[in-house]
Design a protein around this motif. Structure first.
Motif, PDB file in Angstrom:
ATOM      1  N   MET A   1       0.850  -1.194   0.000  1.00 59.37           N
ATOM      2  CA  MET A   1       0.000   0.000   0.000  1.00 59.37           C
ATOM      3  C   MET A   1       0.889   1.247   0.000  1.00 59.37           C
ATOM      4  O   MET A   1       1.780   1.391   0.837  1.00 59.37           O
ATOM      5  CB  MET A   1      -0.884   0.006   1.257  1.00 59.37           C
ATOM      6  N   PRO A   2       0.697   2.159  -0.959  1.00 55.96           N
ATOM      7  CA  PRO A   2       1.568   3.342  -1.028  1.00 55.96           C
ATOM      8  C   PRO A   2       1.382   4.249   0.177  1.00 55.96           C
ATOM      9  O   PRO A   2       0.281   4.385   0.710  1.00 55.96           O
ATOM     10  CB  PRO A   2       1.102   4.037  -2.313  1.00 55.96           C
ATOM     11  N   LYS A   3       2.490   4.857   0.589  1.00 58.42           N
ATOM     12  CA  LYS A   3       2.428   5.756   1.742  1.00 58.42           C
ATOM     13  C   LYS A   3       1.738   7.063   1.361  1.00 58.42           C
ATOM     14  O   LYS A   3       1.922   7.591   0.272  1.00 58.42           O
ATOM     15  CB  LYS A   3       3.845   6.068   2.253  1.00 58.42           C
ATOM     16  N   ARG A   4       0.941   7.553   2.280  1.00 55.77           N
ATOM     17  CA  ARG A   4       0.301   8.845   2.064  1.00 55.77           C
ATOM     18  C   ARG A   4       1.327   9.956   2.263  1.00 55.77           C
ATOM     19  O   ARG A   4       2.184   9.867   3.136  1.00 55.77           O
ATOM     20  CB  ARG A   4      -0.846   9.047   3.051  1.00 55.77           C
ATOM     21  N   PRO A   5       1.246  10.999   1.445  1.00 54.76           N
ATOM     22  CA  PRO A   5       2.172  12.115   1.665  1.00 54.76           C
ATOM     23  C   PRO A   5       1.928  12.745   3.025  1.00 54.76           C
ATOM     24  O   PRO A   5       0.783  12.900   3.456  1.00 54.76           O
ATOM     25  CB  PRO A   5       1.830  13.090   0.525  1.00 54.76           C
ATOM     26  N   ARG A   6       3.015  13.068   3.713  1.00 57.34           N
ATOM     27  CA  ARG A   6       2.890  13.629   5.054  1.00 57.34           C
ATOM     28  C   ARG A   6       2.354  15.052   4.994  1.00 57.34           C
ATOM     29  O   ARG A   6       2.846  15.890   4.234  1.00 57.34           O
ATOM     30  CB  ARG A   6       4.254  13.628   5.747  1.00 57.34           C
ATOM     31  N   THR A   7       1.329  15.304   5.775  1.00 55.84           N
ATOM     32  CA  THR A   7       0.749  16.641   5.840  1.00 55.84           C
ATOM     33  C   THR A   7       1.506  17.459   6.879  1.00 55.84           C
ATOM     34  O   THR A   7       1.566  17.068   8.048  1.00 55.84           O
ATOM     35  CB  THR A   7      -0.738  16.579   6.236  1.00 55.84           C
ATOM     36  N   PRO A   8       2.103  18.570   6.469  1.00 57.81           N
ATOM     37  CA  PRO A   8       2.853  19.379   7.438  1.00 57.81           C
ATOM     38  C   PRO A   8       1.946  19.869   8.557  1.00 57.81           C
ATOM     39  O   PRO A   8       0.806  20.274   8.315  1.00 57.81           O
ATOM     40  CB  PRO A   8       3.374  20.554   6.594  1.00 57.81           C
ATOM     41  N   SER A   9       2.439  19.796   9.787  1.00 61.64           N
ATOM     42  CA  SER A   9       1.657  20.302  10.909  1.00 61.64           C
ATOM     43  C   SER A   9       1.598  21.823  10.825  1.00 61.64           C
ATOM     44  O   SER A   9       2.566  22.469  10.430  1.00 61.64           O
ATOM     45  CB  SER A   9       2.296  19.876  12.237  1.00 61.64           C
ATOM     46  N   PRO A  10       0.456  22.417  11.168  1.00 64.15           N
ATOM     47  CA  PRO A  10       0.326  23.874  11.052  1.00 64.15           C
ATOM     48  C   PRO A  10       1.229  24.591  12.044  1.00 64.15           C
ATOM     49  O   PRO A  10       1.532  24.063  13.119  1.00 64.15           O
ATOM     50  CB  PRO A  10      -1.154  24.111  11.381  1.00 64.15           C
ATOM     51  N   PRO A  11       1.689  25.792  11.705  1.00 66.66           N
ATOM     52  CA  PRO A  11       2.518  26.555  12.645  1.00 66.66           C
ATOM     53  C   PRO A  11       1.772  26.828  13.940  1.00 66.66           C
ATOM     54  O   PRO A  11       0.555  27.000  13.948  1.00 66.66           O
ATOM     55  CB  PRO A  11       2.798  27.862  11.882  1.00 66.66           C
ATOM     56  N   ILE A  12       2.494  26.840  15.040  1.00 68.22           N
ATOM     57  CA  ILE A  12       1.896  27.115  16.339  1.00 68.22           C
ATOM     58  C   ILE A  12       1.566  28.603  16.433  1.00 68.22           C
ATOM     59  O   ILE A  12       2.371  29.461  16.064  1.00 68.22           O
ATOM     60  CB  ILE A  12       2.866  26.718  17.469  1.00 68.22           C
ATOM     61  N   GLN A  13       0.370  28.892  16.912  1.00 75.66           N
ATOM     62  CA  GLN A  13      -0.021  30.284  17.087  1.00 75.66           C
ATOM     63  C   GLN A  13       0.729  30.874  18.281  1.00 75.66           C
ATOM     64  O   GLN A  13       0.749  30.288  19.359  1.00 75.66           O
ATOM     65  CB  GLN A  13      -1.532  30.383  17.315  1.00 75.66           C
ATOM     66  N   ARG A  14       1.335  32.012  18.075  1.00 72.70           N
ATOM     67  CA  ARG A  14       2.070  32.675  19.150  1.00 72.70           C
ATOM     68  C   ARG A  14       2.206  34.152  18.828  1.00 72.70           C
ATOM     69  O   ARG A  14       2.078  34.562  17.664  1.00 72.70           O
ATOM     70  CB  ARG A  14       3.456  32.060  19.326  1.00 72.70           C
ATOM     71  N   PRO A  15       2.473  34.973  19.845  1.00 77.58           N
ATOM     72  CA  PRO A  15       2.682  36.397  19.576  1.00 77.58           C
ATOM     73  C   PRO A  15       3.982  36.617  18.812  1.00 77.58           C
ATOM     74  O   PRO A  15       4.894  35.795  18.854  1.00 77.58           O
ATOM     75  CB  PRO A  15       2.756  37.013  20.981  1.00 77.58           C
ATOM     76  N   SER A  16       4.050  37.708  18.095  1.00 80.67           N
ATOM     77  CA  SER A  16       5.262  38.059  17.356  1.00 80.67           C
ATOM     78  C   SER A  16       5.616  39.520  17.658  1.00 80.67           C
ATOM     79  O   SER A  16       4.833  40.418  17.367  1.00 80.67           O
ATOM     80  CB  SER A  16       5.032  37.884  15.858  1.00 80.67           C
ATOM     81  N   PRO A  17       6.777  39.767  18.283  1.00 77.91           N
ATOM     82  CA  PRO A  17       7.758  38.785  18.754  1.00 77.91           C
ATOM     83  C   PRO A  17       7.259  38.025  19.979  1.00 77.91           C
ATOM     84  O   PRO A  17       6.312  38.459  20.636  1.00 77.91           O
ATOM     85  CB  PRO A  17       8.974  39.646  19.096  1.00 77.91           C
ATOM     86  N   LEU A  18       7.923  36.914  20.264  1.00 76.59           N
ATOM     87  CA  LEU A  18       7.507  36.071  21.381  1.00 76.59           C
ATOM     88  C   LEU A  18       7.728  36.756  22.722  1.00 76.59           C
ATOM     89  O   LEU A  18       6.971  36.543  23.669  1.00 76.59           O
ATOM     90  CB  LEU A  18       8.276  34.747  21.337  1.00 76.59           C
ATOM     91  N   ALA A  19       8.771  37.578  22.822  1.00 83.17           N
ATOM     92  CA  ALA A  19       9.098  38.261  24.075  1.00 83.17           C
ATOM     93  C   ALA A  19       9.382  39.730  23.798  1.00 83.17           C
ATOM     94  O   ALA A  19       9.849  40.087  22.711  1.00 83.17           O
ATOM     95  CB  ALA A  19      10.316  37.608  24.731  1.00 83.17           C
ATOM     96  N   PRO A  20       9.120  40.603  24.773  1.00 85.07           N
ATOM     97  CA  PRO A  20       9.424  42.029  24.585  1.00 85.07           C
ATOM     98  C   PRO A  20      10.924  42.265  24.484  1.00 85.07           C
ATOM     99  O   PRO A  20      11.735  41.425  24.881  1.00 85.07           O
ATOM    100  CB  PRO A  20       8.832  42.682  25.834  1.00 85.07           C
ATOM    101  N   LEU A  21      11.283  43.430  23.968  1.00 81.13           N
ATOM    102  CA  LEU A  21      12.689  43.750  23.736  1.00 81.13           C
ATOM    103  C   LEU A  21      13.516  43.666  25.014  1.00 81.13           C
ATOM    104  O   LEU A  21      14.642  43.151  25.002  1.00 81.13           O
ATOM    105  CB  LEU A  21      12.809  45.150  23.128  1.00 81.13           C
ATOM    106  N   ALA A  22      12.983  44.159  26.128  1.00 80.86           N
ATOM    107  CA  ALA A  22      13.739  44.141  27.384  1.00 80.86           C
ATOM    108  C   ALA A  22      14.116  42.721  27.784  1.00 80.86           C
ATOM    109  O   ALA A  22      15.217  42.471  28.285  1.00 80.86           O
ATOM    110  CB  ALA A  22      12.926  44.803  28.496  1.00 80.86           C
ATOM    111  N   THR A  23      13.215  41.775  27.560  1.00 79.12           N
ATOM    112  CA  THR A  23      13.510  40.370  27.865  1.00 79.12           C
ATOM    113  C   THR A  23      14.585  39.839  26.936  1.00 79.12           C
ATOM    114  O   THR A  23      15.526  39.163  27.367  1.00 79.12           O
ATOM    115  CB  THR A  23      12.238  39.509  27.725  1.00 79.12           C
ATOM    116  N   ARG A  24      14.470  40.148  25.665  1.00 81.64           N
ATOM    117  CA  ARG A  24      15.447  39.651  24.688  1.00 81.64           C
ATOM    118  C   ARG A  24      16.842  40.210  24.937  1.00 81.64           C
ATOM    119  O   ARG A  24      17.844  39.537  24.692  1.00 81.64           O
ATOM    120  CB  ARG A  24      14.981  39.993  23.271  1.00 81.64           C
ATOM    121  N   LEU A  25      16.917  41.433  25.447  1.00 76.60           N
ATOM    122  CA  LEU A  25      18.224  42.023  25.716  1.00 76.60           C
ATOM    123  C   LEU A  25      18.854  41.463  26.987  1.00 76.60           C
ATOM    124  O   LEU A  25      20.049  41.637  27.211  1.00 76.60           O
ATOM    125  CB  LEU A  25      18.099  43.545  25.805  1.00 76.60           C
ATOM    126  N   ARG A  26      18.074  40.801  27.809  1.00 79.12           N
ATOM    127  CA  ARG A  26      18.618  40.146  29.005  1.00 79.12           C
ATOM    128  C   ARG A  26      19.142  38.743  28.698  1.00 79.12           C
ATOM    129  O   ARG A  26      19.714  38.088  29.557  1.00 79.12           O
ATOM    130  CB  ARG A  26      17.549  40.072  30.100  1.00 79.12           C
TER     131      ARG A  26
END
Length: 226
Positions: A1-26
């Motif tokens: 039986m032929p393999k089914r093409p893999r369906t890519p999992s959808p991107p995870i919903q998240r804020p952009s950017p994930l963290a505020p600038l002050a956090t990223r600079l730490r």
């Protein structure tokens, strides 16, 4: 039986950017995978994507982590890129640890001596395959030109930020020392480094107990992820 093409999992919903600038600079780049299991909110976001139990699981994990790396890259978030890179690298090094020793334990719990590497054990081949999968992705992401450019921009921005936040630099250095002492992640090149015995003083005993507690917590997270 032929393999089914893999369906890519959808991107995870998240804020952009994930963290505020002050956090990223730490953030501290550290050495190798240092900080990968402590720096939030990136650790909490990326850890569920990190798996390496079988080559199939490792392939899916590496693919999803690389996709997150690219998303962070598109958003201009160096910290996100670097944390994703660390998880990919840790997939490689942890897979190698489990390939070299069943259970992933390198040092004796009794005397801290380096445990021998068995020539073969159940699951070793799968872990070697998992390590190879992560290595390929790790080599790819760490050499991306955009990633290098984002690092330069972040380092320049952090340098300017530290001029008005001098205490942050001291706290960052102290955190690096704590992470190093806590041995939260062993790098591949440390594979042959034996544990050093230390005399237990009252203050030293308290510190060792805290570190042991931290290691147990980190090991629990690793076991849950594997």
């Amino acid at each position: 039986m032929p393999k089914r093409p893999r369906t890519p999992s959808p991107p995870i919903q998240r804020p952009s950017p994930l963290a505020p600038l002050a956090t990223r600079l730490r953030y501290s780049i550290g050495r190798g995978e240092q900080g990968v299991l402590t720096f939030e909110p990136y650790k909490g976001y990326l850890l569920p994507l990190w798996r390496f139990k079988t080559p199939e699981i490792a392939e899916e994990s590496a693919r999803r982590l690389e996709r997150e790396f690219q998303r962070f890259e598109d958003e201009g978030d160096f910290v996100g890129c670097d944390m994703a890179r660390k998880f990919i690298q840790m997939g490689m090094t942890r897979s190698m640890r489990y390939a070299n020793r069943a259970g992933g334990r390198k040092y004796s719990a009794e005397d801290g001596s380096l445990l021998p590497k068995p020539s073969d054990h159940p699951g070793a081949k799968d872990k070697l395959a998992s390590a190879a999968i992560f290595r390929e992705v790790w080599e790819r992401v760490k050499s991306r030109e955009r990633y290098a450019d984002l690092r330069k921009e972040w380092e320049k921005e952090k340098k300017e930020w530290l001029k008005s936040h001098p205490k942050e630099e001291e706290e960052s250095e102290a955190e690096d020392v704590k992470r190093e002492d806590g041995d939260e992640v062993k790098e591949e090149e440390d594979e042959e480094k034996p544990a050093k015995a230390k005399k237990r003083t009252r203050s030293g005993a308290k510190k060792e107990d805290k570190l042991a507690s931290k290691r147990r917590r980190v090991k629990k997270e690793e076991d849950e992820s594997d």
